[in-house]
Design a protein around this motif. Sequence first.
Motif, short mmCIF file in Angstrom:
data_model
loop_
_atom_site.label_atom_id
_atom_site.label_comp_id
_atom_site.label_asym_id
_atom_site.label_seq_id
_atom_site.Cartn_x
_atom_site.Cartn_y
_atom_site.Cartn_z
N SER A 28 0.82 -1.21 0.00
CA SER A 28 0.00 0.00 0.00
C SER A 28 0.85 1.26 0.00
N GLU A 43 -6.22 3.08 -4.45
CA GLU A 43 -6.90 2.12 -3.58
C GLU A 43 -7.26 0.86 -4.33
N THR A 100 -4.03 -1.08 -5.04
CA THR A 100 -3.51 -1.69 -3.81
C THR A 100 -4.33 -2.90 -3.42
#
Length: 1221
Positions: free
Chosen positions: A992, A1005, A1008
């Motif tokens: 991340s 996001e 990740t």
Amino acid sequence: MGPDVPLLNDYKQEFFWKRFPQTVLGGPRLKLGYCAPLYVYMHQLVLFLTPWLLGGIGALLYQLRVLDEAFAGVISGVLMLGIGATLQGLARCMAHRTGVVQRLPAANNILADEEEVEFTHCVAPETVRFVVPGKKFMGNVVLHTFLAGALCGLSTWYLLPDRLSGLYGHTGAGLGAVVPLFALSWVTVCIGEYSLIVNTATETATFQPQDTYEITPLTRPLYILAFIAVDLALRFSGSGVVELQVASQVLHVLFVVLPVLWALGMLSPLDALLLWAMEQTLVHGLGGSAMSTNIRLLVMFLSSVCVAICTFFIPSSLGVVLFTVAMGYLFSQDLTQLLVLVKGASPTLGLGWWGLPLSLMFLIGALTEAGLLHQLYLINSGNLTLSVNSLEHWESSVVPPSPQEVIGWLLIALFLLTRLLRELQGACVLGGVMLNPLYPKRVTTAQAFRQKTHGLHVAGIIRRILMNLASPLVMIAFLSVDESLKKVHTASLAIGFTRAFRMVWQSSEAALLQMVLVVIIRLAGGHRVARWNELGTTVQLILVSLIVNRVSQFVCKLSFALTVLITSWTESKQRRQSAGTLLVLNVALCPVLLGVVALSALLSAPLLPLFTLPVFLVGFPRPLRSWPGTPGTACPCPDSVYYQQLCKRLASAIRPALANGAFGSHYLGRFQGRLLWISVLERGYDYCTINIKGLELQETSCHTVEARRVDEVFEGAFDHVERPGQCFQLFNPHCGNALTPCSVLPIRVYSDAQNVLTGIIDSPDHLHQLNSDFLKTFVWILLRYCVQELTRGAQRTKGQSLQTSGRKSQSSQHAAPSEPGPVVVKVAMDSQLHSESSSSSHFRGQDSSSLSSFADWSDEDDLFGPVPIRRPIRMMVRTDEGQTELALGVSLPGSVEIHSLYESMALSSLPTLRPLGLGLGLGLPSVDKGKDNMPALTLTTIPSISQPLHFTSPYSELFSLPAEWRTAQLSSSKLQVLRPCFPEAWFCFCLSQLVVESFGEGDFEQVTLGLQEDHALRELYTQVVLSCCVALGADAQVFSPNLLFRLYCGDGPWTEGLEWLRANKELHQLTLRAFRYSVKLLVDQASLGPVESLDELFTTLQDYHDNWFIGLVTDRSWQDSVVQEKPFLFSLGHDLTMGTYTSRVLSLQEILVQVGVLNEESVRGQWANLSWELLYATNDDEERYSIQAHPVMLRNLTVQAADPPLGYPIYSSPPIHLRCL
């Protein structure tokens, strides 16, 4: 070692007493140390007396009036030429003869002296070779033979009895002096002839370690010819010059003493004499400076002589002023820096190109001032003379001062002001006797030091402006209105004005002092002395320069002599049994001691303390650098890199101290166990050239004693410990030391801290955490490696051509699934793309992973012929639904392909081999049909090289690892046991954090989340991390300190996967780096507290990566990091003596370096003794007396700082140019 260690050991004493008589006699070896036949000594004695015999024949023929003096000399010279040619021819004949056939000795005694010769008869080859060794070069044979003939003929002419009687009188004492002069003078000639034509003795005055070109045989004959040249000048002048008459009489007496001077080493070798003469002429006669190299000295000397000659032929006095001002300014600059600027990046610490227009503007201003003042003075001088004459008859009238007198008062004011400001800049005043009360004391930080020295800094700037800008203009004005310019067409005045206007720029402070002294002498009534006034201002300046220089040298040499004399008794560790006797002799022979000191000062030669005892000799004159070679030679070791990093920083920091008037030629710097030797090689207008040497860090006992005294000297000046008694508060307690504190320099260098790790790496609590930290660190390093590769790939893509950028990536060429399901990205890794040692061992991105790109390569010029193209093959791939399908892949190099029946399939894809488990995706994550969300991992292995990776995220390939890294042949049981130890949460957290760095734009996001849910990627990292952990030997439950240290050093115990790991060099380095990072993390957590969050751990590791080098001191990367000035360096060590483990941390920070000036004559004297002791006496004993610690003279440090091969500094910089304006 005690003070009564032998000056020479027994072997060296025997060697010395064999060599010294040979030196005195010029070459005959009359003391061999072994039995030799009588004819060996007779041969040498006859050859030694041959010149006297031949000269006696010529003198006798002249005294009998058979020949005149010219023919008598010619007869002697021709006879000597014939004998010399015969000897050299015989020597070369024997050399050729023994070169073909060499007789072996009858008794081969390996314990015999290496110089021992077995003689058979009087004319045997070994006898001839022993008596007349011959010359190495044929050119020297011819030159030396003709020179021997000329020397004998001229000596016969020089020493004719009638000539000696004419010099000293024909009656009385004069006649009585002729006989001993004639006899002893011929001894001198015989010594010179023998060293030239027969055998050359080793000279006590040795400048070069090796006589490569056979210059030593010429030394003594050329000194004899120099004496004869004066007599020849007297003969051709008609004996009418009284000065030449007196000089000839004195030189005839000194001619007898020449053997003694040669034996004592007071007369320079030819190379040293030439360099010394050029340097003294350049400094005191032409206004230059001592130069940093011999080539620069020669070029500057010849250029300055040309300027003086041009000055003599300039008809106009205004032209003389303008020409000498301009040339003085140009020659006072380092013109080689212009070439450096033209070439590009300049190492000069100065203004660069901006300095050129500023220098040009200042020079134009100086020329304008000089021209205007000179013209106005010439116009008004006549009117001023008339007005003065008209007022002479009035007694009460006041004669108006001349312009030069007014400027003289201004010079005195400038001198007093600049000298006061210079004294304020140093830590000591009045020559080191008193401490400067304004200099900051007890300062520990660079920032505090700058704040406290702000006022001194302002005073230094004011002094710099006055000295470098105002003083040259005022001195030019003083010289421009001098009356001597009206009669400049004499050689002395031409040289004088060339020197004076050069000194104004070259050494403004010295020129200001000399002009002030001339003005003071005039004000004191010196102008009334006719002889002094007739010399002219510029010649007066030359005389004053010589007097000031020689007086200052006399004071420094006398101080050095008193230091040696007094400390030989007061220092208990220096007090030998003979100390009392030597002390009494020096006191009783005080006039002789003062005469020796005065003579060495007059010749500008070093005062040589024999074996550093109070037995003083006059060393031979040599350049101020003391050594023949170019500075920059050292004896490097691993510690040299610290001085290399420090060198440029120190050079930049010392500029203000030198610009503010720091005096001296040698400086010593000290901080944290390091010692720096700084030598000023060359000075000019707004620049100087220095050489920085680093002394050894592994301190010996002698080194430690003197380093401790250096610390005490600096503490007494900079820490200023309070002492009782108000009257002694400012007194320097170490004023008699060779080192005088002068400044503190804030420099950004490495601070070295070493700590004992007892209680840290032997603590079970700390060691238990090491395994977990290692796995986390290794995961972070692997992910960081992928990010770096991605960055490098992007940089390569940006610079590629359109053809390369148009290629398709391999990630876009995956086979479409036959049935709906999750997207599968199949990456075929070709092992030919991976190199074991390259950091960029495989390609990622759209520009490097395409299979079609291989077809674009051409191997037509391959050394081994064309290579057949390997075709893609079909492989049986198991899908998530349990079915198999054919997919394209790349066969493994070296694998067997069956082309007869299954020509398009690899062996591993054959259905008949499925029971063996080949090609069925063994090790792929299998799907648990009972769970829909997450597939369970039944095995810990991942596909082999030949099988594609099934990534569920299209971005996983960017974080994929090279195929060679997953080929470890390890048992699955070990990996299965370690499987729960893999830090999955940490792996997801690092992903991340690194996604943001890897992708410049996009939905972070979503990317990740896709990477974190890609189980194939996770299993890939699990396999590689755990395999490396087992292979390195870091899978122990609890580490021992010994195992930890061995693994840190890369010397761990053997494991089953160690060979595989070492074969993958890049992976091995990453694994080793991860373990070292984890050890550093262990030490930090033990010292600073545990890491409390994943974010803190990530930040810590990022700091290690950016700002630290963590490895071994012996690594090449450690030295590279020091040169590149990495902020921090960390290493582990093992103290075998104490049995403890240590850590070493280097941190780059600003540290206060204490600097002191050394007594220049103390350094030159000790170096002169070192040269004599090692090059002549060959006393290389490491425990000799002259290298023992002396806390006042700093004898051991001075010997270390000498140039190799006599000294042994571990670092020596090339000459460094500094701008000091």
